[in-house]
Design an enzyme around this catalytic site. Structure first.
Site, PDB file in Angstrom:
ATOM      1  CB  SER A 174      63.251 103.460 -45.359  1.00  0.00           C
ATOM      2  OG  SER A 174      64.587 103.664 -45.765  1.00  0.00           O
ATOM      3  CB  SER A 175      65.738 108.306 -44.099  1.00  0.00           C
ATOM      4  OG  SER A 175      66.885 107.487 -43.907  1.00  0.00           O
ATOM      5  CG  ASN A 230      59.386 103.703   8.525  1.00  0.00           C
ATOM      6  OD1 ASN A 230      59.925 104.388   7.659  1.00  0.00           O
ATOM      7  ND2 ASN A 230      60.003 103.295   9.617  1.00  0.00           N
ATOM      8  CB  SER A 279      56.350 106.559  11.041  1.00  0.00           C
ATOM      9  OG  SER A 279      57.572 106.137  10.464  1.00  0.00           O
ATOM     10  CE  LYS A 322      62.344  98.184 -45.183  1.00  0.00           C
ATOM     11  NZ  LYS A 322      61.841  98.108 -43.804  1.00  0.00           N
TER      12      LYS A 322
END
Length: 467
Positions: free
Chosen positions: A316-317, A140, A138, A322
């Site tokens: 960082s852009s 189940n 089954s 950083k």
């Protein structure tokens, strides 16, 4: 596209002629447009393992014709090997307690077996998805069993990565064992410890996570297969019931066992909650450690800056130079994901009613996601962060010298009140405690050096005494 006509209880439906799936899988695909993600490959393999073991057992019981059994076994092996995956067309999250998933497997395996026997796909007079492939089963008991097999195949990969992390932390514990630094409680100066002690504490934390995950695997090894619909083993031969788990062990290579109570094992999903809980605890621990790493490496010039994390990418852009602690950050995000998944898993397990829980699909979806996210996160943390950490020894010494935390170790010799006076004076005048003690002649130089030695302040003397 050429089509064939298939029918089920709902009615007739056109199915692509070349498709290995059938009407019930196709109906499920139309019904469940939920996540846009397919069922997990490990779950698909788990279902094929169950189907193979069932075919072998039913053939041995004399219930499944030999030629059909042999064709089914070949088809199952192909699915286990990763073939025909594009034929598993259902969304990972679906209604019906996994019935559509089980039928998808039954139809794919049946149609491939039909093809192997020289027939045309869709001719279920040769091999039938329900009568042959799903014999003595089954959804189940198939679906939860397949889910457990999937989990048992995925968890060892996490264990490998956690053991690598444990080893990396121990390596850093040894490397940093001579680095004396200030310990902190509630983000305020506390008492000294060695940086190596911090990393050894992380190591022991990870070790506990490994033990937890090892323990929960034992719960997942208990299978309800053979219980069929509600655990009463309806439509199952005695031979099948007593041999199916043994056959699954052979096919899967996993040390699984039969659940003591098949009715209990069919309706209750607490074992999956236990796995999720162990994953959540591990994720929480890793995130806490990552928080520490971000704090200790903060700055690097205006923060604590006691350790240096390996630079991985520009931070960082807009701000040149950083570099951010991206690896600890992603570990915490993984923890948020796993913790959220744990809530979903908990609610899915709680929502079961009477003899069946219908919410295993979303439980498996989130549990598999947690396992893989944790595995990837631990590997990333080890390879891209822990192994490359260095100690800023000069900064550790500088902050330790400026801190009043060392005054605590003087309490047994000069009393709490006098120690508090020294701490206050040190903070007010920015004079190290050591210098104040020497200026006031409170202790002899030799005794002061002994008291303020690294071994005295960090518990090493007590450790040696205990040995």
């Amino acid at each position: 596209m050429k089509m064939r006509i298939e029918s089920d209880y709902i009615g007739k439906m056109e199915v692509p002629e070349e498709a290995y799936y059938g009407v019930q899988a196709l109906r499920g695909q139309e019904n469940f447009l939920i996540t846009g993600r397919p069922m997990h490959p490990a779950l698909i393999s788990g279902m094929a393992i169950v189907k193979k073991a069932a075919a072998i057992t039913n053939a041995q019981a004399g219930l499944l014709p030999k030629n059909i059994a042999e064709a089914v076994l070949v088809a199952c092996d192909e699915v286990i090997e990763g073939k025909l995956r594009d034929q598993f067309i259902l969304d990972a999250v679906q209604g019906g307690a996994g019935t559509s998933a089980n039928m998808n497997a039954n139809e794919v395996i049946a149609n491939r077996a039909i093809e192997i026997l020289g027939g045309e796909k869709g001719d279920y007079t040769i091999v039938h998805p329900n009568d042959h492939v799903n014999m003595a089963q089954s959804t189940n008991d198939v679906y939860p069993t397949a889910g457990k097999l999937a989990i048992l195949s995925l968890l060892p990969k996490i264990m490998i990565q956690l053991r690598r992390l444990e080893e990396a932390l121990e390596r850093k514990a040894v490397e940093f064992d001579d680095v004396l630094k200030m310990g902190r409680t509630q983000l305020q100066d506390a008492v000294p410890l060695r940086l190596g002690q911090s990393f050894r504490a992380y190591k022991h934390m990870v070790k506990r996570d490994i033990v937890r995950l090892e323990k929960v695997q034992e719960e997942i090894k208990c299978l309800n297969i053979g219980g069929t619909a509600i655990g009463t083993a309806i439509n199952v031969s005695p031979f099948y019931l007593s041999h199916i788990v043994e056959e699954i062990r052979k096919v899967s290579g996993l040390d699984v066992i039969h659940a003591e109570d098949l009715i209990d094992a069919t309706q209750n999903l607490d074992g999956f909650v236990a796995v999720s809980s162990a994953l959540r605890t591990c994720a929480v621990n890793l995130s806490k450690m990552s928080n520490d790493l971000r704090l200790l490496s903060s700055g690097p010039k205006t923060g604590i800056g006691e350790i240096n994390l390996p630079p991985r990418q520009n931070g960082s852009s807009i701000m040149p130079g950083k570099v951010n602690p991206v690896i600890p950050e992603v570990i915490s995000q993984m923890a948020f994901l796993v913790i959220g998944n744990d809530i979903t898993i908990t609610m899915a397990a709680e929502a079961g009613q009477l003899e069946l829980n219908a919410f295993e699909p979303v439980l498996f979806y989130k549990l598999f996601e947690s396992i893989q996210a944790l595995e990837g996160a631990v590997k990333t943390l080890t390879d891209h962060c822990i192994l490359g950490i260095t100690a800023n020894r000069e900064r550790c010494a500088e902050l330790l010298e400026k801190s009043v935390g060392v005054v605590t170790v003087l309490c047994p010799y000069i009393g709490y009140k006098k120690a508090a006076e020294l701490a206050k004076a040190s903070l007010k005048n920015e004079i190290p405690v050591r210098v104040l003690v020497q200026e006031e002649g409170i202790l002899k130089s030799e005794e002061l050096e002994r008291i303020l030695s690294p071994t005295s302040m960090t518990g090493e003397a007590l450790h040696v005494q205990a040995q």
